[in-house]
Design a protein around this motif. Structure first.
Motif, PDB file in Angstrom:
ATOM      1  N   PRO A   9       0.744  -4.664   7.264  1.00  0.00           N
ATOM      2  CA  PRO A   9       0.754  -4.870   5.813  1.00  0.00           C
ATOM      3  C   PRO A   9       2.185  -5.146   5.345  1.00  0.00           C
ATOM      4  CG  PRO A   9      -0.343  -2.803   6.396  1.00  0.00           C
ATOM      5  CD  PRO A   9       0.302  -3.342   7.641  1.00  0.00           C
ATOM      6  N   LYS A  10       2.343  -5.965   4.341  1.00  0.00           N
ATOM      7  CA  LYS A  10       3.679  -6.307   3.845  1.00  0.00           C
ATOM      8  C   LYS A  10       4.219  -5.238   2.900  1.00  0.00           C
ATOM      9  CE  LYS A  10       4.216  -9.993   6.180  1.00  0.00           C
ATOM     10  NZ  LYS A  10       4.979  -9.908   7.377  1.00  0.00           N
ATOM     11  N   ALA A  11       4.300  -4.019   3.384  1.00  0.00           N
ATOM     12  CA  ALA A  11       4.809  -2.895   2.610  1.00  0.00           C
ATOM     13  C   ALA A  11       6.336  -2.842   2.694  1.00  0.00           C
ATOM     14  CB  ALA A  11       4.220  -1.599   3.143  1.00  0.00           C
ATOM     15  N   ILE A  12       6.939  -2.246   1.697  1.00  0.00           N
ATOM     16  CA  ILE A  12       8.380  -1.994   1.734  1.00  0.00           C
ATOM     17  C   ILE A  12       8.614  -0.836   2.699  1.00  0.00           C
ATOM     18  CG2 ILE A  12      10.375  -1.212   0.395  1.00  0.00           C
ATOM     19  CD1 ILE A  12       9.025  -2.526  -2.054  1.00  0.00           C
ATOM     20  N   PRO A  13       9.551  -0.993   3.636  1.00  0.00           N
ATOM     21  CA  PRO A  13       9.786   0.105   4.599  1.00  0.00           C
ATOM     22  C   PRO A  13      10.341   1.344   3.903  1.00  0.00           C
ATOM     23  CG  PRO A  13      11.410  -1.639   4.871  1.00  0.00           C
ATOM     24  CD  PRO A  13      10.434  -2.127   3.855  1.00  0.00           C
ATOM     25  N   SER A  14       9.990   2.502   4.426  1.00  0.00           N
ATOM     26  CA  SER A  14      10.535   3.747   3.886  1.00  0.00           C
ATOM     27  C   SER A  14      11.719   4.186   4.742  1.00  0.00           C
ATOM     28  CB  SER A  14       9.461   4.834   3.820  1.00  0.00           C
ATOM     29  OG  SER A  14       8.946   5.100   5.095  1.00  0.00           O
ATOM     30  N   TYR A  15      12.729   4.700   4.071  1.00  0.00           N
ATOM     31  CA  TYR A  15      13.965   5.118   4.728  1.00  0.00           C
ATOM     32  C   TYR A  15      13.884   6.601   5.064  1.00  0.00           C
ATOM     33  CZ  TYR A  15      18.975   6.117   5.217  1.00  0.00           C
ATOM     34  OH  TYR A  15      20.209   6.511   5.668  1.00  0.00           O
ATOM     35  N   CYS A  16      14.220   6.951   6.276  1.00  0.00           N
ATOM     36  CA  CYS A  16      14.269   8.348   6.703  1.00  0.00           C
ATOM     37  C   CYS A  16      15.722   8.683   7.054  1.00  0.00           C
ATOM     38  CB  CYS A  16      13.354   8.590   7.894  1.00  0.00           C
ATOM     39  SG  CYS A  16      13.419  10.294   8.474  1.00  0.00           S
ATOM     40  N   SER A  17      16.391   9.389   6.163  1.00  0.00           N
ATOM     41  CA  SER A  17      17.811   9.693   6.391  1.00  0.00           C
ATOM     42  C   SER A  17      18.006  10.687   7.527  1.00  0.00           C
ATOM     43  CB  SER A  17      18.453  10.220   5.108  1.00  0.00           C
ATOM     44  OG  SER A  17      17.815  11.407   4.687  1.00  0.00           O
ATOM     45  N   ALA A  18      17.057  11.564   7.774  1.00  0.00           N
ATOM     46  CA  ALA A  18      17.192  12.553   8.852  1.00  0.00           C
ATOM     47  C   ALA A  18      17.154  11.894  10.225  1.00  0.00           C
ATOM     48  CB  ALA A  18      16.090  13.604   8.750  1.00  0.00           C
ATOM     49  N   GLU A  19      16.346  10.830  10.366  1.00  0.00           N
ATOM     50  CA  GLU A  19      16.210  10.151  11.653  1.00  0.00           C
ATOM     51  C   GLU A  19      16.951   8.826  11.698  1.00  0.00           C
ATOM     52  OE1 GLU A  19      12.133   9.955  12.935  1.00  0.00           O
ATOM     53  OE2 GLU A  19      11.717  11.922  12.071  1.00  0.00           O
ATOM     54  N   LEU A  20      17.583   8.437  10.596  1.00  0.00           N
ATOM     55  CA  LEU A  20      18.290   7.157  10.480  1.00  0.00           C
ATOM     56  C   LEU A  20      17.422   5.995  10.966  1.00  0.00           C
ATOM     57  CD1 LEU A  20      21.918   8.126  11.468  1.00  0.00           C
ATOM     58  CD2 LEU A  20      21.036   7.612   9.193  1.00  0.00           C
ATOM     59  N   CYS A  21      16.307   5.809  10.267  1.00  0.00           N
ATOM     60  CA  CYS A  21      15.403   4.721  10.626  1.00  0.00           C
ATOM     61  C   CYS A  21      14.636   4.255   9.393  1.00  0.00           C
ATOM     62  CB  CYS A  21      14.436   5.157  11.724  1.00  0.00           C
ATOM     63  SG  CYS A  21      13.215   6.380  11.205  1.00  0.00           S
ATOM     64  N   LEU A  22      13.991   3.123   9.540  1.00  0.00           N
ATOM     65  CA  LEU A  22      13.040   2.636   8.552  1.00  0.00           C
ATOM     66  C   LEU A  22      11.659   2.720   9.186  1.00  0.00           C
ATOM     67  CD1 LEU A  22      14.730  -0.633   7.201  1.00  0.00           C
ATOM     68  CD2 LEU A  22      14.773   1.658   6.190  1.00  0.00           C
ATOM     69  N   ALA A  23      10.657   3.108   8.398  1.00  0.00           N
ATOM     70  CA  ALA A  23       9.290   3.213   8.899  1.00  0.00           C
ATOM     71  C   ALA A  23       8.374   2.328   8.069  1.00  0.00           C
ATOM     72  CB  ALA A  23       8.821   4.659   8.842  1.00  0.00           C
ATOM     73  N   CYS A  24       7.375   1.754   8.739  1.00  0.00           N
ATOM     74  CA  CYS A  24       6.410   0.869   8.091  1.00  0.00           C
ATOM     75  C   CYS A  24       5.012   1.149   8.614  1.00  0.00           C
ATOM     76  CB  CYS A  24       6.732  -0.595   8.404  1.00  0.00           C
ATOM     77  SG  CYS A  24       8.164  -1.215   7.568  1.00  0.00           S
ATOM     78  N   PRO A  25       4.022   0.883   7.762  1.00  0.00           N
ATOM     79  CA  PRO A  25       2.648   1.041   8.231  1.00  0.00           C
ATOM     80  C   PRO A  25       2.222  -0.147   9.084  1.00  0.00           C
ATOM     81  CG  PRO A  25       2.646   0.274   5.968  1.00  0.00           C
ATOM     82  CD  PRO A  25       4.088   0.520   6.345  1.00  0.00           C
ATOM     83  N   ALA A  26       1.242   0.106   9.907  1.00  0.00           N
ATOM     84  CA  ALA A  26       0.608  -0.934  10.714  1.00  0.00           C
ATOM     85  C   ALA A  26      -0.860  -0.551  10.835  1.00  0.00           C
ATOM     86  CB  ALA A  26       1.259  -1.035  12.091  1.00  0.00           C
ATOM     87  N   CYS A  27      -1.628  -1.422  11.426  1.00  0.00           N
ATOM     88  CA  CYS A  27      -3.044  -1.165  11.671  1.00  0.00           C
ATOM     89  C   CYS A  27      -3.344  -1.640  13.090  1.00  0.00           C
ATOM     90  CB  CYS A  27      -3.881  -1.925  10.648  1.00  0.00           C
ATOM     91  SG  CYS A  27      -5.627  -1.577  10.754  1.00  0.00           S
ATOM     92  N   VAL A  28      -3.793  -0.729  13.936  1.00  0.00           N
ATOM     93  CA  VAL A  28      -4.086  -1.052  15.331  1.00  0.00           C
ATOM     94  C   VAL A  28      -5.586  -0.884  15.545  1.00  0.00           C
ATOM     95  CG1 VAL A  28      -3.674  -0.431  17.739  1.00  0.00           C
ATOM     96  CG2 VAL A  28      -1.791  -0.353  16.099  1.00  0.00           C
ATOM     97  N   ASP A  29      -6.251  -1.991  15.825  1.00  0.00           N
ATOM     98  CA  ASP A  29      -7.705  -1.993  16.013  1.00  0.00           C
ATOM     99  C   ASP A  29      -8.429  -1.266  14.879  1.00  0.00           C
ATOM    100  OD1 ASP A  29      -7.594  -3.545  18.293  1.00  0.00           O
ATOM    101  OD2 ASP A  29      -7.631  -1.846  19.659  1.00  0.00           O
ATOM    102  N   GLY A  30      -7.982  -1.516  13.654  1.00  0.00           N
ATOM    103  CA  GLY A  30      -8.627  -0.955  12.475  1.00  0.00           C
ATOM    104  C   GLY A  30      -8.198   0.448  12.102  1.00  0.00           C
TER     105      GLY A  30
END
Length: 94
Positions: A9-30
């Protein structure tokens, strides 16, 4: 178990300052899934100027297709529903 379909999905990534990463949703086989990319990977391979949220999101958005291509490969190889992309995942992919 083989993965048949991965969608991002074309969601805006969420920032995680504790892990220094960006996270995004996906869909795997529904089923709901999630992928994250580390700040290090965004700096090393996609030109992020710092670990600041704005710099990471700018680098992510500028290279989203490349990042999602590697995420798709990792989802397909592992059949996992939660993955983290590190710098090494991009060394030969992009």
């Amino acid at each position: 178990m083989s993965v048949k379909q991965v969608r991002f999905p074309k969601a805006i990534p969420s920032y995680c300052s504790a892990e220094l990463c960006l996270a995004c949703p996906a869909c795997v086989d529904g089923a709901p899934a999630r992928y994250a990319i580390t700040a290090e990977a965004l700096e090393d391979h996609f030109g992020a100027r710092s670990h600041r949220e704005g710099d990471l999101i700018q680098a992510f958005e500028g290279h989203r297709d490349d990042i999602e291509s590697v995420a798709r490969q990792l989802f397909e190889m592992t059949a996992a529903h939660n993955i983290v992309l590190h710098s090494g995942h991009f060394r030969f992919a992009v």
